[in-house]
Scaffold this motif. Structure first.
Motif, PDB file in Angstrom:
ATOM      1  N   ALA A   1      42.267  30.143  23.520  1.00  0.00           N
ATOM      2  CA  ALA A   1      41.054  29.035  23.815  1.00  0.00           C
ATOM      3  C   ALA A   1      41.483  27.482  23.929  1.00  0.00           C
ATOM      4  N   LEU A   2      42.276  27.219  22.980  1.00  0.00           N
ATOM      5  CA  LEU A   2      42.618  25.649  22.559  1.00  0.00           C
ATOM      6  C   LEU A   2      43.816  25.465  22.607  1.00  0.00           C
TER       7      LEU A   2
ATOM      8  N   TYR B   1      40.860  31.178  31.243  1.00  0.00           N
ATOM      9  CA  TYR B   1      41.284  31.036  32.602  1.00  0.00           C
ATOM     10  C   TYR B   1      41.081  29.630  32.855  1.00  0.00           C
ATOM     11  N   THR B   2      40.111  28.998  32.379  1.00  0.00           N
ATOM     12  CA  THR B   2      39.884  27.443  32.836  1.00  0.00           C
ATOM     13  C   THR B   2      40.994  26.541  32.570  1.00  0.00           C
ATOM     14  N   ARG B   3      41.914  26.965  31.781  1.00  0.00           N
ATOM     15  CA  ARG B   3      43.194  26.103  31.564  1.00  0.00           C
ATOM     16  C   ARG B   3      44.043  26.458  32.634  1.00  0.00           C
ATOM     17  N   THR B   4      43.970  27.487  33.664  1.00  0.00           N
ATOM     18  CA  THR B   4      44.930  27.585  34.832  1.00  0.00           C
ATOM     19  C   THR B   4      44.495  27.451  35.687  1.00  0.00           C
ATOM     20  N   ASP B   5      42.869  27.218  35.862  1.00  0.00           N
ATOM     21  CA  ASP B   5      42.216  26.744  37.235  1.00  0.00           C
ATOM     22  C   ASP B   5      41.334  25.529  37.106  1.00  0.00           C
ATOM     23  N   ALA B   6      41.855  24.606  37.536  1.00  0.00           N
ATOM     24  CA  ALA B   6      41.080  23.385  37.349  1.00  0.00           C
ATOM     25  C   ALA B   6      39.590  23.551  38.036  1.00  0.00           C
ATOM     26  N   GLY B   7      39.163  24.263  38.852  1.00  0.00           N
ATOM     27  CA  GLY B   7      37.957  24.724  39.608  1.00  0.00           C
ATOM     28  C   GLY B   7      36.887  25.337  38.654  1.00  0.00           C
TER      29      GLY B   7
ATOM     30  N   GLN C   1      31.345  28.879  36.181  1.00  0.00           N
ATOM     31  CA  GLN C   1      31.668  28.115  37.430  1.00  0.00           C
ATOM     32  C   GLN C   1      32.808  28.077  38.074  1.00  0.00           C
ATOM     33  N   VAL C   2      32.889  28.561  39.398  1.00  0.00           N
ATOM     34  CA  VAL C   2      34.318  28.476  40.010  1.00  0.00           C
ATOM     35  C   VAL C   2      34.063  27.976  41.178  1.00  0.00           C
ATOM     36  N   GLY C   3      34.978  27.047  41.669  1.00  0.00           N
ATOM     37  CA  GLY C   3      34.926  26.689  43.126  1.00  0.00           C
ATOM     38  C   GLY C   3      33.578  26.351  43.726  1.00  0.00           C
TER      39      GLY C   3
ATOM     40  N   GLU D   1      39.605  44.579  30.848  1.00  0.00           N
ATOM     41  CA  GLU D   1      40.003  43.868  32.020  1.00  0.00           C
ATOM     42  C   GLU D   1      39.357  42.247  31.844  1.00  0.00           C
ATOM     43  N   HIS D   2      40.057  41.522  32.616  1.00  0.00           N
ATOM     44  CA  HIS D   2      39.917  40.209  32.538  1.00  0.00           C
ATOM     45  C   HIS D   2      38.456  39.890  33.107  1.00  0.00           C
ATOM     46  N   PRO D   3      37.529  39.083  32.414  1.00  0.00           N
ATOM     47  CA  PRO D   3      36.277  38.971  32.904  1.00  0.00           C
ATOM     48  C   PRO D   3      36.082  38.162  34.178  1.00  0.00           C
ATOM     49  N   ALA D   4      36.905  37.273  34.339  1.00  0.00           N
ATOM     50  CA  ALA D   4      36.894  36.190  35.414  1.00  0.00           C
ATOM     51  C   ALA D   4      37.163  37.042  36.830  1.00  0.00           C
TER      52      ALA D   4
END
Length: 303
Positions: A56-57, A149-155, A185-187, A259-262
Motif C-alpha cells: 500500500a505504501l 492499484y492507485t499507485r499504477t493508475d493515476a486516474g 473512483q476510476v476515470g 482475484e484483484h478487486p479492481a
C-alpha cells in the motif's frame, strides 16, 4: 510473502523503557505523512501485515522493513508474528506513540462497546486473541489491493475506506453490519460498495440473511453494490444459485478472494454474464437528504 523473525506472538510489548515526554515529542516530529497515514489505518482497521503495508505504501520490501523497524523502535507500532498463515511475517498494531496520535481509536475487534484498553499493549492483546484476526486481514487485503492499484493508475483513487465499526455506526438507522465500506473512483466513475468477506465458515443462508438490512438502507440511503467475496468457485456458484430469483434492491456482486478487486472480478447475481470491473458496477449515492442520508458522497460525477 516474506519471512521475518520476531518476539513470540503472545508478547508484542517491547522490553525498552517507556519514552520520556521529551522523547515522545521528538519522536512525534519524526513521523512523516506516510507514517501518519499508516497509523490512521491501524487506528481504524486494527492490524496490517508487513506485506500489506509494503503493497500500500512503499516502493520496495526493503524500504518498508527499514521504516517499520524505525517505527517499532520509537514505539509508534507494536509488532508480532502472524500466526494465521504460518509464514512468520510481522503483523502491526498501534504502539503507545501511535495511540498518542489516535487517542480515540477503535479498541476491540470483537465488541464495539468494550471498555477502552488501559494501554496499547492491552489493545494489541485483544487483536491477537481475537478469533476474527484472519477475517480482519482478509477484509483489509481487498483495500490494500485497491490502494496498490492507485499507485499504477493515476486516474484511480480509493476515496473512502471505513471499517466495520465505522460503517455500522454511520448506517445505524438501517442496522447493517458490513465488514467494510469503500468508495472507489476510476476515470471519472465513482462506485460505493459494502464488503462481506466470507471465509466459508458460515451457512450460505446466514450470508443471504445479512442482505435484508441492505434492503432497508436502500429505502433512504445509498444503493451501493454489496460485494460478497468468497474463497472458491464452488462457494460462489452455490451463492449465485441461492440468490437466483431473489429480488434485491441493492446490487449484489460475487467475487473470489484471489482475484484483484479492481479488475474484472465481479459477477452481478441479477445479471450473471461477463465479469465486471469494480468501477463498472451499478452505484447510486442515494437521495440528497441530510437527515436520512448524512454520509452521502458528493463527487465530480455526482449530477
Amino acid at each position: 510473502m516474506s519471512s521475518e523473525s520476531s518476539t513470540p506472538a503472545s508478547r508484542p510489548a517491547s522490553s525498552r523503557s517507556p519514552a520520556s515526554k521529551r522523547q515522545r515529542l521528538a519522536y512525534l516530529r519524526r513521523l512523516t505523512l506516510r507514517d501518519r497515514q499508516l497509523l490512521a489505518w491501524l487506528a481504524e482497521h486494527y492490524v496490517l501485515s508487513t506485506d500489506q503495508i509494503t503493497q500500500a505504501l512503499f516502493p520496495s520490501a526493503r524500504s518498508a522493513r527499514l521504516r517499520l523497524a524505525t517505527l517499532h523502535t520509537i514505539d509508534a507500532v507494536h509488532r508480532f508474528v502472524d500466526v494465521t498463515t504460518g509464514d512468520n511475517q510481522h503483523l502491526y498494531t498501534l504502539g503507545p506513540l501511535g495511540m498518542l496520535v489516535h487517542p480515540t481509536t477503535y479498541t476491540d475487534p470483537q465488541r464495539a462497546d468494550a471498555r477502552p484498553p488501559r494501554s496499547s499493549i492491552e489493545r494489541t492483546e485483544r487483536i491477537i486473541g481475537s478469533p476474527r484476526l484472519r477475517h480482519l486481514l482478509g477484509t483489509n487485503q481487498l483495500f490494500v489491493d485497491l490502494l496498490a492499484y492507485t499507485r499504477t493508475d493515476a486516474g484511480a483513487r480509493l476515496v473512502r475506506w471505513w471499517s466495520e465499526q465505522h460503517a455500522t455506526t454511520a448506517y445505524a438507522l438501517a442496522e447493517i453490519r458490513p465488514d467494510a465500506h469503500g468508495i472507489w473512483q476510476v476515470g471519472g466513475r465513482t462506485v460505493g460498495f459494502f464488503l462481506e468477506h466470507d471465509n466459508g465458515t458460515e451457512p450460505l443462508a446466514t450470508l443471504v440473511r445479512k442482505l435484508r438490512a441492505y434492503e432497508r438502507l436502500a429505502e433512504f440511503g445509498p444503493r451501493y453494490p454489496v460485494l460478497l467475496r468468497v474463497p472458491n468457485r464452488r462457494r460462489e456458484a452455490n451463492l449465485i444459485d441461492a440468490l437466483a430469483g431473489v429480488p434485491t434492491v441493492m446490487p449484489i456482486a460475487t467475487g473470489l478472494h484471489g482475484e484483484h478487486p479492481a479488475g474484472p472480478a465481479w459477477t452481478l447475481t441479477a445479471d450473471p454474464g461477463p465479469r465486471r470491473w469494480l468501477h463498472e458496477l451499478p452505484s447510486d449515492h442515494g437521495p440528497r437528504n441530510i437527515a436520512t442520508n448524512p454520509h452521502r458522497f458528493h463527487g465530480e460525477d455526482d449530477h
